[in-house]
Design a protein around this motif. Structure first.
Motif, PDB file in Angstrom:
ATOM      1  N   LEU A 108      11.772  38.598  -8.439  1.00  0.00           N
ATOM      2  CA  LEU A 108      12.737  37.601  -7.928  1.00  0.00           C
ATOM      3  C   LEU A 108      12.093  36.238  -7.677  1.00  0.00           C
ATOM      4  O   LEU A 108      12.750  35.329  -7.171  1.00  0.00           O
ATOM      5  N   ARG A 124      17.222  32.926 -11.661  1.00  0.00           N
ATOM      6  CA  ARG A 124      17.953  33.585 -10.572  1.00  0.00           C
ATOM      7  C   ARG A 124      19.457  33.283 -10.577  1.00  0.00           C
ATOM      8  O   ARG A 124      20.168  33.716  -9.682  1.00  0.00           O
ATOM      9  N   ILE A 125      19.892  32.561 -11.596  1.00  0.00           N
ATOM     10  CA  ILE A 125      21.331  32.301 -11.714  1.00  0.00           C
ATOM     11  C   ILE A 125      22.076  33.618 -11.897  1.00  0.00           C
ATOM     12  O   ILE A 125      23.168  33.815 -11.364  1.00  0.00           O
ATOM     13  N   VAL A 180      21.161  36.658 -10.910  1.00  0.00           N
ATOM     14  CA  VAL A 180      20.628  37.732 -10.068  1.00  0.00           C
ATOM     15  C   VAL A 180      21.305  37.777  -8.702  1.00  0.00           C
ATOM     16  O   VAL A 180      21.579  36.756  -8.096  1.00  0.00           O
ATOM     17  N   GLY A 181      21.551  38.984  -8.251  1.00  0.00           N
ATOM     18  CA  GLY A 181      21.979  39.200  -6.873  1.00  0.00           C
ATOM     19  C   GLY A 181      20.948  40.108  -6.224  1.00  0.00           C
ATOM     20  O   GLY A 181      20.436  41.019  -6.874  1.00  0.00           O
ATOM     21  N   PHE A 182      20.639  39.853  -4.960  1.00  0.00           N
ATOM     22  CA  PHE A 182      19.576  40.635  -4.305  1.00  0.00           C
ATOM     23  C   PHE A 182      20.001  41.061  -2.909  1.00  0.00           C
ATOM     24  O   PHE A 182      20.509  40.263  -2.132  1.00  0.00           O
ATOM     25  N   PRO A 203      18.009  42.702   0.183  1.00  0.00           N
ATOM     26  CA  PRO A 203      16.718  43.202   0.669  1.00  0.00           C
ATOM     27  C   PRO A 203      16.896  44.383   1.623  1.00  0.00           C
ATOM     28  O   PRO A 203      18.009  44.648   2.085  1.00  0.00           O
ATOM     29  N   TYR A 230      26.668  31.780   0.574  1.00  0.00           N
ATOM     30  CA  TYR A 230      25.905  32.257  -0.591  1.00  0.00           C
ATOM     31  C   TYR A 230      26.576  31.853  -1.908  1.00  0.00           C
ATOM     32  O   TYR A 230      25.904  31.623  -2.906  1.00  0.00           O
ATOM     33  N   LEU A 237      25.518  28.376  -2.648  1.00  0.00           N
ATOM     34  CA  LEU A 237      24.131  28.376  -3.127  1.00  0.00           C
ATOM     35  C   LEU A 237      24.067  28.876  -4.572  1.00  0.00           C
ATOM     36  O   LEU A 237      23.212  28.462  -5.346  1.00  0.00           O
ATOM     37  N   GLY A 238      24.989  29.779  -4.900  1.00  0.00           N
ATOM     38  CA  GLY A 238      25.025  30.325  -6.255  1.00  0.00           C
ATOM     39  C   GLY A 238      25.695  29.393  -7.249  1.00  0.00           C
ATOM     40  O   GLY A 238      25.767  29.705  -8.437  1.00  0.00           O
ATOM     41  N   GLN A 283      27.481  39.588  -0.877  1.00  0.00           N
ATOM     42  CA  GLN A 283      26.794  38.315  -1.138  1.00  0.00           C
ATOM     43  C   GLN A 283      25.951  38.394  -2.409  1.00  0.00           C
ATOM     44  O   GLN A 283      25.787  37.419  -3.127  1.00  0.00           O
ATOM     45  N   ALA A 284      25.420  39.595  -2.671  1.00  0.00           N
ATOM     46  CA  ALA A 284      24.606  39.752  -3.891  1.00  0.00           C
ATOM     47  C   ALA A 284      25.480  39.592  -5.139  1.00  0.00           C
ATOM     48  O   ALA A 284      25.008  39.138  -6.178  1.00  0.00           O
ATOM     49  N   ILE A 319      28.328  37.746  -5.322  1.00  0.00           N
ATOM     50  CA  ILE A 319      29.269  36.620  -5.213  1.00  0.00           C
ATOM     51  C   ILE A 319      29.356  35.768  -6.474  1.00  0.00           C
ATOM     52  O   ILE A 319      30.433  35.375  -6.876  1.00  0.00           O
ATOM     53  N   GLN A 320      28.221  35.495  -7.140  1.00  0.00           N
ATOM     54  CA  GLN A 320      28.318  34.596  -8.310  1.00  0.00           C
ATOM     55  C   GLN A 320      28.374  35.380  -9.624  1.00  0.00           C
ATOM     56  O   GLN A 320      28.016  34.869 -10.663  1.00  0.00           O
ATOM     57  N   ARG A 321      28.873  36.622  -9.526  1.00  0.00           N
ATOM     58  CA  ARG A 321      28.981  37.506 -10.691  1.00  0.00           C
ATOM     59  C   ARG A 321      27.662  37.599 -11.442  1.00  0.00           C
ATOM     60  O   ARG A 321      27.568  37.209 -12.615  1.00  0.00           O
ATOM     61  N   PRO A 376      29.201  30.434 -12.309  1.00  0.00           N
ATOM     62  CA  PRO A 376      28.353  29.431 -11.694  1.00  0.00           C
ATOM     63  C   PRO A 376      28.335  28.158 -12.524  1.00  0.00           C
ATOM     64  O   PRO A 376      28.327  28.222 -13.752  1.00  0.00           O
ATOM     65  N   ARG A 415      23.556  21.798  -2.761  1.00  0.00           N
ATOM     66  CA  ARG A 415      22.861  22.941  -2.142  1.00  0.00           C
ATOM     67  C   ARG A 415      22.104  22.496  -0.891  1.00  0.00           C
ATOM     68  O   ARG A 415      22.088  23.207   0.109  1.00  0.00           O
ATOM     69  N   ALA A 471      16.579  34.095  -3.425  1.00  0.00           N
ATOM     70  CA  ALA A 471      16.939  34.944  -4.574  1.00  0.00           C
ATOM     71  C   ALA A 471      18.124  34.348  -5.328  1.00  0.00           C
ATOM     72  O   ALA A 471      18.439  34.762  -6.431  1.00  0.00           O
ATOM     73  N   LYS A 472      18.792  33.366  -4.707  1.00  0.00           N
ATOM     74  CA  LYS A 472      19.805  32.575  -5.421  1.00  0.00           C
ATOM     75  C   LYS A 472      19.047  31.431  -6.102  1.00  0.00           C
ATOM     76  O   LYS A 472      17.880  31.176  -5.766  1.00  0.00           O
ATOM     77  N   PRO A 473      19.688  30.745  -7.028  1.00  0.00           N
ATOM     78  CA  PRO A 473      18.954  29.665  -7.720  1.00  0.00           C
ATOM     79  C   PRO A 473      18.718  28.448  -6.814  1.00  0.00           C
ATOM     80  O   PRO A 473      19.268  27.368  -7.034  1.00  0.00           O
ATOM     81  N   VAL A 474      17.925  28.638  -5.778  1.00  0.00           N
ATOM     82  CA  VAL A 474      17.638  27.570  -4.812  1.00  0.00           C
ATOM     83  C   VAL A 474      16.132  27.271  -4.816  1.00  0.00           C
ATOM     84  O   VAL A 474      15.341  28.111  -4.407  1.00  0.00           O
TER      85      VAL A 474
END
Lengths: 289, 304
Positions: A58, A81-82, A84-86, A88, A106, A109-110, A153-154, A156-158, B5, B15, B102-105
């Motif tokens: 990641l 990471r576009i 990816v959903g994570f 932890p 989130y 951010l995505g 949230q993991a 959210i951005q498909r 996205p 962001r 882990a998001k594109p940040v």
């Protein structure tokens, strides 16, 4: 077809803060590939290097040697990471936010727009069963609810890949079952899942392929069916078989005359999880192989 | 239609704003604004009790301004250090940082967003405190002027009339004015520098307590540094090259926080030297830039 995840010769060494400049090898020359659309289970004891592998994948940690890529993009690049959903292990999201605000945060951010987030939040809150709690702050969520909002949230951005680190840690059997069903739903939607868990039974239930990691090295890897099958034994499962029929089967096996032998015969046992769920929810959960 | 996205940008102001706004919400919902309540009570209490301290009308307003600026300065200094010191370590400890990165940040966006959020709290707090100060000052000034205007309408000797008119003109001078904003701005800029310094320390510190202690020590060093160095330079018979280099280094690393202290001058009504605000502004921006850059270099390499 391009793999969802590609890890090549990954080695991760940590420096231990001490006068002797000690070093710990967390992951040693690990290579694996995860095909698009499959559920891959990474299992191993505590400290075996599972979480470190996920962190490097990641981009949260840099590899000492080797490389990792997500859909062909180097993990060190932010753009990898576009997709990816994570989730932890034991996530503690911002407790001052409500469930809906968490997904909004989130989602932004995505890279989603406000309108898209509103629609997607509704879908996901329904999917993880938190519609009722959408306006409640996370400080009032139970452990299982936190894991589920974490899954939301993991997603959210498909993302095309979802990485789950101990997704059912500390969750009761009913919550655990719900998360397991969500993971299977992800596979149905074509999402690749990498799952790390101590609950081997759960890994066995949902994963297509498994990698066993021990002391930083990948000891064994392959499709679940291949790894689990005992090649020289055969299982026959009968329903409503009479004692006469069973006796006939025993006779046939005995009289066959080669090396074959009947090892056991009896009623299959239910799992403790299934028994628990039957007793607590009053209905039998569906069983999946 | 399925949401998708938007194309990824290397640095996205959206962001940064999302993280900043979230940090602002975090700090406000953690009851940081309760300090404002205390502040407003102090101002109101001061406004009510001030007449007991002195009979001098314009001095009453001066004490009020002194107390208010002291409260603002204390709030901004403590808040800039204590609140900023925990912003990143808490996210690391709670693993919230994992889900964000882990998001594109990019890490730079996260860092700048967190800093901006903390500073937004200071901005809004200062704005509210300033409004309160102006309102309280205006109310007291009007009350005092009304009292003296009543006296002025009575039959008075020429000397007595002159005295009252002098008091009234002093009250007009001592009331709310744009000049007060320069002191507020200087307090805000000092908080910006302190916040950036604290954020930088928190990127490599081992604990929140360590960050707070080091930041306060750095603030103290920056505050006394011009006096100590001037005294040392004037009293030493000869200064070695090494001594000169070290003193120069101290001056460079630790901002001279005395520069931001405009309160005394503003409250006493002294004129600001030409270019003072430009100097303070450029100094603050330079230190904020350098500290944030240093914080980024530490944070970019941090193993999570």
């Amino acid at each position: 077809m391009e793999p969802a995840v590609s890890i090549r010769g990954l080695t991760k060494v940590f420096r231990v803060p001490s006068l002797k400049r000690q070093r710990v090898v967390a992951v040693r020359d690990l290579s694996l590939e995860v095909a698009s659309g499959e559920i891959y289970g990474l299992i191993g004891p505590n400290g075996s290097g599972k979480s470190t592998t996920m962190k490097v994948l990641l981009g949260l940690s840099r590899p000492t040697r080797g490389s990792t890529a997500i859909f062909g993009r180097d993990s060190l690049s932010v753009s990898s990471r576009i997709d990816v959903g994570f989730l932890p292990e034991n996530p503690y999201f911002y407790k001052f936010l409500t469930g809906e605000e968490t997904l909004h945060f989130y989602g932004r951010l995505g890279g989603l727009r406000r309108k898209e987030i509103r629609e997607r939040s509704g879908e996901l809150l329904a999917l993880v069963g938190l519609e009722e709690a959408r306006h409640r702050r996370l400080s009032g969520y139970s452990k299982g609810m936190l894991q589920r909002i974490g899954l939301a949230q993991a997603l959210i951005q498909r993302p095309r890949l979802v990485v789950l680190d101990e997704p059912t840690a500390g969750v009761d059997p009913a919550g655990s079952r719900r998360i397991r069903d969500l993971i299977l739903k992800m596979r149905d939607d074509g999402i690749t899942v990498i799952l790390s868990s101590h609950l081997l039974e759960q890994v066995q239930e949902v994963c297509d392929r498994v990698g066993i990691i021990f002391q930083g090295e990948l000891c064994r890897e392959g499709p679940m069916k291949d790894l689990m099958a005992i090649e020289d034994q055969t299982e026959i499962l009968l329903e409503k078989a009479s004692p006469e029929l069973l006796e006939k089967l025993k006779t046939v096996i005995r009289e066959h005359g080669d090396e074959s032998a009947l090892l056991s015969m009896g009623h299959p046992r239910t799992t403790l999880e299934r028994l628990f769920l039957e007793e607590t929810s009053g209905k039998s959960p569906d069983t999946r192989e | 239609m399925n949401p998708s996205p938007s194309p990824h940008r290397l640095c996205s102001p959206i962001r940064v704003w999302v993280i900043a706004r979230n940090t602002l919400t975090q700090l406000v919902r953690q009851r940081a604004f309760y300090f404002l309540l205390v502040f407003s009570l102090v101002i109101l209490l001061a406004a009510m009790l001030i007449q007991n301290f002195t009979d001098d009308a314009s001095r009453q307003l001066k004490i009020m301004k002194d107390m208010s600026f002291f409260a603002m300065s204390i709030f901004c200094t403590i808040f800039a250090i204590v609140a900023t010191s925990n912003l990143i370590p808490r996210d690391v400890e709670d693993r919230t940082l994992y889900t964000i990165l882990a998001k594109p940040v990019p890490r730079l966006e996260y860092l700048v967003g967190k800093y901006a959020g903390g500073m937004l709290v200071i901005f809004f707090s200062l704005a509210i405190m300033t409004v309160l100060l102006y309102l309280a000052l205006y109310a007291r000034q009007q009350a005092l002027m009304a009292e003296y205007l009543v006296v002025l309408n009575r039959p008075l000797s020429p000397e007595g009339r002159e005295d009252i008119e002098l008091i009234l003109s002093q009250l007009k001078e001592a009331g709310p004015s744009w000049r007060l904003l320069t002191a507020v701005l200087a307090i805000g800029l000092q908080a910006l520098v302190l916040g950036a310094l604290t954020l930088f320390i928190s990127t490599f510190a081992s604990s929140g307590l360590f960050t707070v202690v080091v930041a306060f020590v750095a603030f103290f060093v920056g505050y006394i540094e011009p006096v100590v160095l001037d005294y040392w330079r004037s009293s030493a018979e000869s200064i070695s090259r090494l001594g000169s280099f070290v003193s120069y280094l101290v001056e460079l690393v630790f901002p001279n926080f005395q520069t931001f202290n405009l309160v005394d001058g503003v409250v006493s009504g002294a004129a600001l030297a030409k270019g003072t605000m430009a100097k303070i502004l450029s100094m603050a921006m330079a230190y904020v830039g350098v500290y944030l850059l240093a914080a980024y270099f530490c944070f970019a390499e941090k193993e999570l």
